[in-house]
Design an enzyme around this catalytic site. Structure first.
Site, PDB file in Angstrom:
ATOM      1  N   ASP A 112      10.898  18.024  -7.188  1.00  0.00           N
ATOM      2  CA  ASP A 112      11.835  17.850  -5.965  1.00  0.00           C
ATOM      3  C   ASP A 112      13.186  17.040  -6.682  1.00  0.00           C
ATOM      4  OD1 ASP A 112      10.128  18.800  -4.943  1.00  0.00           O
ATOM      5  OD2 ASP A 112      10.218  16.718  -3.545  1.00  0.00           O
ATOM      6  N   ASP A 142      15.017  14.080  -5.759  1.00  0.00           N
ATOM      7  CA  ASP A 142      15.509  12.973  -4.516  1.00  0.00           C
ATOM      8  C   ASP A 142      16.872  12.317  -4.913  1.00  0.00           C
ATOM      9  OD1 ASP A 142      12.444  12.990  -4.146  1.00  0.00           O
ATOM     10  OD2 ASP A 142      11.973  12.453  -5.821  1.00  0.00           O
TER      11      ASP A 142
END
Length: 230
Positions: A151, A153
């Site tokens: 991901d 973030d």
């Protein structure tokens, strides 16, 4: 497997957080004390990158709560270190303009970050923000940490109240970016009550989860004066 060490101080001494270090700051450490029952990967991880991230937990005076990360997603370990063991601190916003090593540029998380860096008039332009998670860790340490599935973030500092409409204006382009690069973009608002997911606040929920050093709590307004510092 233990996921957190026993604190190196009496529990009733864990009353506050040292304001010099904030959640998600990356700390370079001089040394790492040995912890009873620590996972086998901790020593190798620290030798590879002598860094830890400030986590949301109370500490006694002279200590800071940290999290250590290994090479695998499940390898996370919480503990505390003495402030004298801290060499440097790097907040996420100091990483917002950093670039990965050239051979790492094509990883989706870094492709997404580069797009945000180029968009100087976009939704994030009026905010102090920076990468956290694996992308932030790699940018701070230059140790390969991001994978093709990682991901992106983000931490967005919002000391002043953010309207739901403004939150939605932030969320929509980040979701579009996530679709373009093929990964999840997870943004967290840093509020006076703690960390709040941008998606939750933008969704207009009556109460949202605020992650604070004293523990998570469901609250209606993360900027309400009654709440202490995160």
């Amino acid at each position: 497997m233990q996921v957190c060490a026993a604190p190196p101080f009496a529990a009733d001494h864990a009353l506050s957080c040292d304001a010099r270090w904030r959640p998600h700051d990356l700390l370079r450490l001089h040394c790492l004390p040995q912890f009873d029952g620590e996972p086998a990967w901790v020593r190798d991880a620290f030798e590879r990158a002598p860094y830890a991230v400030v986590r949301r937990a109370l500490a006694a005076e002279g200590f800071v709560a940290i999290g250590l990360r290994g090479m695998e997603r499940a390898q996370r370990y919480g503990t505390w270190v003495h402030v004298d063991d801290i060499e440097t601190a790097t907040p996420p916003d100091a990483l917002a303009r950093r670039n990965p090593l050239a051979e790492r540029n094509a990883l989706p998380a870094f492709v997404g970050l580069a797009e945000l860096q180029r968009d100087t008039s976009g939704a994030l332009s009026g905010f102090v923000w920076g990468p956290t998670g694996s992308a932030g860790f790699e940018l701070a340490t230059q140790v390969p940490t991001v994978t093709a599935a990682s991901d992106l973030d983000l931490l967005i500092r919002t000391p002043q109240k953010l309207s739901r409409d403004t939150a939605l204006q932030l969320l929509n382009p980040l979701q579009a970016l996530a679709q373009r690069v093929g990964i999840r973009v997870d943004a967290q608002l840093e509020t006076p009550a703690g960390g709040v997911a941008l998606a939750e606040w933008a969704a207009g929920k009556a109460r949202v989860m605020a992650r604070h050093a004293r523990g998570p709590q469901l609250i209606a307004d993360p900027w309400a004066p009654a709440h202490g510092d995160a």
